[in-house]
Scaffold this motif. Sequence first.
Motif, PDB file in Angstrom:
ATOM      1  N   LEU A 116      32.997  -1.131  -2.668  1.00  0.00           N
ATOM      2  CA  LEU A 116      33.036  -2.493  -3.170  1.00  0.00           C
ATOM      3  C   LEU A 116      33.960  -3.355  -2.338  1.00  0.00           C
ATOM      4  O   LEU A 116      35.098  -2.971  -2.041  1.00  0.00           O
ATOM      5  N   LEU A 117      33.488  -4.534  -1.986  1.00  0.00           N
ATOM      6  CA  LEU A 117      34.305  -5.490  -1.250  1.00  0.00           C
ATOM      7  C   LEU A 117      34.692  -6.663  -2.158  1.00  0.00           C
ATOM      8  O   LEU A 117      35.855  -7.041  -2.231  1.00  0.00           O
ATOM      9  N   LEU A 118      33.703  -7.234  -2.840  1.00  0.00           N
ATOM     10  CA  LEU A 118      33.940  -8.379  -3.719  1.00  0.00           C
ATOM     11  C   LEU A 118      32.990  -8.319  -4.899  1.00  0.00           C
ATOM     12  O   LEU A 118      31.905  -7.751  -4.788  1.00  0.00           O
ATOM     13  N   LYS A 119      33.384  -8.973  -5.990  1.00  0.00           N
ATOM     14  CA  LYS A 119      32.472  -9.114  -7.120  1.00  0.00           C
ATOM     15  C   LYS A 119      32.791 -10.401  -7.865  1.00  0.00           C
ATOM     16  O   LYS A 119      33.936 -10.855  -7.867  1.00  0.00           O
ATOM     17  N   ARG A 131      35.985 -19.024  -6.191  1.00  0.00           N
ATOM     18  CA  ARG A 131      36.095 -18.219  -4.987  1.00  0.00           C
ATOM     19  C   ARG A 131      36.812 -16.917  -5.303  1.00  0.00           C
ATOM     20  O   ARG A 131      37.863 -16.921  -5.959  1.00  0.00           O
ATOM     21  N   THR A 132      36.274 -15.812  -4.798  1.00  0.00           N
ATOM     22  CA  THR A 132      36.908 -14.513  -4.939  1.00  0.00           C
ATOM     23  C   THR A 132      37.175 -13.969  -3.541  1.00  0.00           C
ATOM     24  O   THR A 132      36.365 -14.145  -2.623  1.00  0.00           O
ATOM     25  N   GLU A 133      38.324 -13.334  -3.362  1.00  0.00           N
ATOM     26  CA  GLU A 133      38.749 -12.903  -2.030  1.00  0.00           C
ATOM     27  C   GLU A 133      39.238 -11.466  -2.034  1.00  0.00           C
ATOM     28  O   GLU A 133      39.794 -10.986  -3.044  1.00  0.00           O
ATOM     29  N   HIS A 134      39.046 -10.801  -0.894  1.00  0.00           N
ATOM     30  CA  HIS A 134      39.570  -9.446  -0.739  1.00  0.00           C
ATOM     31  C   HIS A 134      39.541  -9.077   0.724  1.00  0.00           C
ATOM     32  O   HIS A 134      38.516  -9.269   1.397  1.00  0.00           O
ATOM     33  N   GLN A 135      40.630  -8.600   1.230  1.00  0.00           N
ATOM     34  CA  GLN A 135      40.737  -8.121   2.614  1.00  0.00           C
ATOM     35  C   GLN A 135      40.289  -9.171   3.630  1.00  0.00           C
ATOM     36  O   GLN A 135      39.666  -8.847   4.644  1.00  0.00           O
ATOM     37  N   GLY A 136      40.576 -10.421   3.343  1.00  0.00           N
ATOM     38  CA  GLY A 136      40.235 -11.500   4.256  1.00  0.00           C
ATOM     39  C   GLY A 136      38.830 -12.046   4.091  1.00  0.00           C
ATOM     40  O   GLY A 136      38.494 -13.092   4.633  1.00  0.00           O
ATOM     41  N   PHE A 137      38.002 -11.337   3.348  1.00  0.00           N
ATOM     42  CA  PHE A 137      36.651 -11.822   3.043  1.00  0.00           C
ATOM     43  C   PHE A 137      36.680 -12.643   1.752  1.00  0.00           C
ATOM     44  O   PHE A 137      37.500 -12.389   0.874  1.00  0.00           O
ATOM     45  N   TYR A 138      35.772 -13.598   1.658  1.00  0.00           N
ATOM     46  CA  TYR A 138      35.686 -14.384   0.438  1.00  0.00           C
ATOM     47  C   TYR A 138      34.253 -14.805   0.179  1.00  0.00           C
ATOM     48  O   TYR A 138      33.417 -14.849   1.095  1.00  0.00           O
ATOM     49  N   ALA A 139      33.982 -15.085  -1.087  1.00  0.00           N
ATOM     50  CA  ALA A 139      32.651 -15.519  -1.497  1.00  0.00           C
ATOM     51  C   ALA A 139      32.778 -16.327  -2.772  1.00  0.00           C
ATOM     52  O   ALA A 139      33.699 -16.116  -3.562  1.00  0.00           O
ATOM     53  N   THR A 140      31.838 -17.238  -2.953  1.00  0.00           N
ATOM     54  CA  THR A 140      31.794 -18.059  -4.167  1.00  0.00           C
ATOM     55  C   THR A 140      30.407 -17.966  -4.753  1.00  0.00           C
ATOM     56  O   THR A 140      29.410 -18.185  -4.048  1.00  0.00           O
ATOM     57  N   LEU A 141      30.332 -17.640  -6.018  1.00  0.00           N
ATOM     58  CA  LEU A 141      29.046 -17.597  -6.704  1.00  0.00           C
ATOM     59  C   LEU A 141      28.640 -19.022  -7.080  1.00  0.00           C
ATOM     60  O   LEU A 141      29.387 -19.730  -7.770  1.00  0.00           O
ATOM     61  N   HIS A 142      27.496 -19.425  -6.610  1.00  0.00           N
ATOM     62  CA  HIS A 142      26.944 -20.734  -6.949  1.00  0.00           C
ATOM     63  C   HIS A 142      25.644 -20.528  -7.707  1.00  0.00           C
ATOM     64  O   HIS A 142      24.602 -20.223  -7.116  1.00  0.00           O
ATOM     65  N   LYS A 143      25.712 -20.696  -9.012  1.00  0.00           N
ATOM     66  CA  LYS A 143      24.527 -20.474  -9.828  1.00  0.00           C
ATOM     67  C   LYS A 143      23.472 -21.550  -9.584  1.00  0.00           C
ATOM     68  O   LYS A 143      22.278 -21.301  -9.709  1.00  0.00           O
ATOM     69  N   SER A 144      23.902 -22.739  -9.211  1.00  0.00           N
ATOM     70  CA  SER A 144      22.953 -23.830  -8.986  1.00  0.00           C
ATOM     71  C   SER A 144      22.013 -23.545  -7.819  1.00  0.00           C
ATOM     72  O   SER A 144      20.855 -23.970  -7.822  1.00  0.00           O
ATOM     73  N   SER A 145      22.522 -22.807  -6.834  1.00  0.00           N
ATOM     74  CA  SER A 145      21.698 -22.465  -5.675  1.00  0.00           C
ATOM     75  C   SER A 145      21.388 -20.966  -5.614  1.00  0.00           C
ATOM     76  O   SER A 145      20.787 -20.496  -4.647  1.00  0.00           O
ATOM     77  N   SER A 146      21.800 -20.230  -6.630  1.00  0.00           N
ATOM     78  CA  SER A 146      21.570 -18.771  -6.685  1.00  0.00           C
ATOM     79  C   SER A 146      22.046 -18.091  -5.410  1.00  0.00           C
ATOM     80  O   SER A 146      21.316 -17.312  -4.780  1.00  0.00           O
ATOM     81  N   SER A 147      23.275 -18.390  -5.033  1.00  0.00           N
ATOM     82  CA  SER A 147      23.793 -17.847  -3.781  1.00  0.00           C
ATOM     83  C   SER A 147      25.165 -17.216  -3.970  1.00  0.00           C
ATOM     84  O   SER A 147      25.924 -17.582  -4.890  1.00  0.00           O
ATOM     85  N   PHE A 148      25.467 -16.283  -3.079  1.00  0.00           N
ATOM     86  CA  PHE A 148      26.770 -15.592  -3.085  1.00  0.00           C
ATOM     87  C   PHE A 148      27.033 -15.154  -1.652  1.00  0.00           C
ATOM     88  O   PHE A 148      27.060 -13.989  -1.320  1.00  0.00           O
ATOM     89  N   HIS A 149      27.258 -16.119  -0.777  1.00  0.00           N
ATOM     90  CA  HIS A 149      27.430 -15.842   0.656  1.00  0.00           C
ATOM     91  C   HIS A 149      28.814 -15.271   0.937  1.00  0.00           C
ATOM     92  O   HIS A 149      29.813 -15.730   0.378  1.00  0.00           O
ATOM     93  N   LEU A 150      28.869 -14.323   1.847  1.00  0.00           N
ATOM     94  CA  LEU A 150      30.129 -13.677   2.230  1.00  0.00           C
ATOM     95  C   LEU A 150      30.660 -14.331   3.497  1.00  0.00           C
ATOM     96  O   LEU A 150      29.914 -14.503   4.468  1.00  0.00           O
ATOM     97  N   GLN A 151      31.950 -14.655   3.493  1.00  0.00           N
ATOM     98  CA  GLN A 151      32.538 -15.335   4.639  1.00  0.00           C
ATOM     99  C   GLN A 151      33.865 -14.704   5.038  1.00  0.00           C
ATOM    100  O   GLN A 151      34.537 -14.071   4.218  1.00  0.00           O
ATOM    101  N   LYS A 152      34.184 -14.910   6.296  1.00  0.00           N
ATOM    102  CA  LYS A 152      35.501 -14.536   6.806  1.00  0.00           C
ATOM    103  C   LYS A 152      35.837 -15.487   7.934  1.00  0.00           C
ATOM    104  O   LYS A 152      34.956 -15.818   8.742  1.00  0.00           O
ATOM    105  N   SER A 153      37.053 -15.908   8.020  1.00  0.00           N
ATOM    106  CA  SER A 153      37.416 -16.942   8.983  1.00  0.00           C
ATOM    107  C   SER A 153      37.594 -16.395  10.391  1.00  0.00           C
ATOM    108  O   SER A 153      37.418 -17.124  11.374  1.00  0.00           O
ATOM    109  N   SER A 154      37.913 -15.113  10.513  1.00  0.00           N
ATOM    110  CA  SER A 154      38.157 -14.538  11.836  1.00  0.00           C
ATOM    111  C   SER A 154      37.841 -13.038  11.787  1.00  0.00           C
ATOM    112  O   SER A 154      38.618 -12.263  11.237  1.00  0.00           O
TER     113      SER A 154
END
Lengths: 112, 114
Positions: free
Chosen positions: A46-49, A56-79
Motif C-alpha cells: 500500500l502506498l496511499l488510500k 490530499r493524502t500523502e506518503h513517502q513523497g507521493f500524493y493523491a487527491t480523490l475527486h468524486k466529481s471527475s471520478s479520479s485519483f491521480h498519483l503525483q510526485k514532485s521529484s
Amino acid sequence: GDSVTQTEGLVTLTKGLPVMLNCTYQTTYSPFLFWYVQHLNEAPKLLLKSSTDNKRTEHQGFYATLHKSSSSFHLQKSSVQLSDSALYFCALEGRGNYKYVFGAGTRLKVIA
Amino acid sequence: DMKVTQMPRYLIKRMGENVLLECGQDMSHETMYWYRQDPGLGLQLIYISYDVDSNSEGDIPKGYRVSRKKREHFSLILDSAKTNQTSVYFCASRPGGANTGQLYFGEGSKLTVL
C-alpha cells in the motif's frame, strides 16, 4: 460493475522530474481508492488510500487527491528518484463485498 | 509481525497435473484473497474468502477452487492445470470492518505449466 482505468502502461522519466500517474474509476458506491506499489519481484504494498472527497493524502513523497466529481485519483510526485522505479496499481474497493478491483498498472521507469 | 506467507514460491508443472498453492497469515484477518497477475492485466481476483468455509467467486474462478478450513490458512487448487494458468499468483488478506482498507499481500507464487 466497478472498474478502474489506468491509461499509461509505461512512463519513463529522468530523475528529479515530476510525475503524474492517471487513475479513473467507475462505481455506484461511495468509493474507497488505493494506490499500491510493486517493486521488481516483490509483493504489492500500500502506498496511499482515500475515501474523502477533495482531500490530499500523502506518503513517502507521493500524493493523491480523490475527486468524486471527475471520478479520479491521480498519483503525483514532485521529484522522482531512481528508487521509485516500480509498477503502480490503482485499486477500488467495492462497498459491502470487500472485493477490490485493480487497474492494469503503470510501470514507472526512472532513468539517471 | 504482520505477514502473509505463500508456498511454494516457484513451481513448474506439466499440463494435466494438479497444483496446490498455500497461503498463511498471522494477523487473524477474516478476509483472504487469491489473485493472479499477468502483464498488462493487473491483478485479477480469482476467489475471496470471508472466513472459514465462506468462499465466493471472483472475476476469473474457472479452473480454480479454494479451501479454507482455518482462518489463517487459504489454499488455491488447480485440478488438471492448463498452460494458460501459467502466471504469478498472489494471496492477500484484509482486516475486518469498513474503511480499514488495505490488502496485505504475500510475495507471490510463480507457476509455470508446461
